[in-house]
Design an enzyme around this catalytic site. Sequence first.
Site, PDB file in Angstrom:
ATOM      1  N   HIS A 101     -10.448  -5.947   5.022  1.00 11.58           N
ATOM      2  CA  HIS A 101     -11.108  -5.219   3.943  1.00 11.58           C
ATOM      3  C   HIS A 101     -12.087  -6.161   3.239  1.00 11.58           C
ATOM      4  CE1 HIS A 101      -7.461  -6.958   2.156  1.00 11.58           C
ATOM      5  NE2 HIS A 101      -8.113  -6.979   0.993  1.00 11.58           N
ATOM      6  N   HIS A 137     -12.589  -7.493   0.276  1.00 14.92           N
ATOM      7  CA  HIS A 137     -12.324  -8.303  -0.916  1.00 14.92           C
ATOM      8  C   HIS A 137     -12.764  -9.734  -0.627  1.00 14.92           C
ATOM      9  CE1 HIS A 137      -8.945  -5.484  -2.529  1.00 14.92           C
ATOM     10  NE2 HIS A 137     -10.147  -4.976  -2.638  1.00 14.92           N
ATOM     11  N   ASP A 161     -11.499 -12.613  -1.185  1.00 18.28           N
ATOM     12  CA  ASP A 161     -10.534 -13.566  -0.637  1.00 18.28           C
ATOM     13  C   ASP A 161     -10.293 -13.359   0.850  1.00 18.28           C
ATOM     14  OD1 ASP A 161      -9.257 -11.148  -1.506  1.00 18.28           O
ATOM     15  OD2 ASP A 161      -7.305 -12.116  -1.339  1.00 18.28           O
ATOM     16  N   HIS A 162     -10.927 -12.349   1.435  1.00 16.80           N
ATOM     17  CA  HIS A 162     -10.809 -12.095   2.869  1.00 16.80           C
ATOM     18  C   HIS A 162     -12.121 -12.323   3.622  1.00 16.80           C
ATOM     19  CE1 HIS A 162      -6.754 -10.202   2.868  1.00 16.80           C
ATOM     20  NE2 HIS A 162      -7.056 -10.144   1.588  1.00 16.80           N
TER      21      HIS A 162
END
Length: 121
Positions: A73, A75, A77-78
């Site tokens: 996804h 976000h 942090d990804h």
Amino acid sequence: WLSQVPGSDMAITFLGTGSCMPSTTRGASSLALKMELNRMGHIMLFDCGEGTQLAFQKSSLHLKQIRQIFITHLHGDHIYGLCGILTMLALARQRQEDAYLAMKHPDSTEGVIDVYGPEGL
């Protein structure tokens, strides 16, 4: 952290488990699944949080074995490490290709990395 999957030729390496709050010992989300196919390592990278390239360099994995990157996804942090890992891959492959550029077939897909993710990636 490496975990061998019992009874198979697969290994999971957790490159980052710090979620949205990475620390000095845990990076942002990233996981590598390495499979041995015909004695050739094949790595699928799941998520690419900030610091993934550093964690990758500290591991026993090899960049040239990455074949697919999956983003779960959008976000930060990804995905914030995606540009860094793709740049590092491009530079590593450029140095390697300089040595045998004349021998490479123009229609070859060697070195191609497929990136999968949600719409908008």
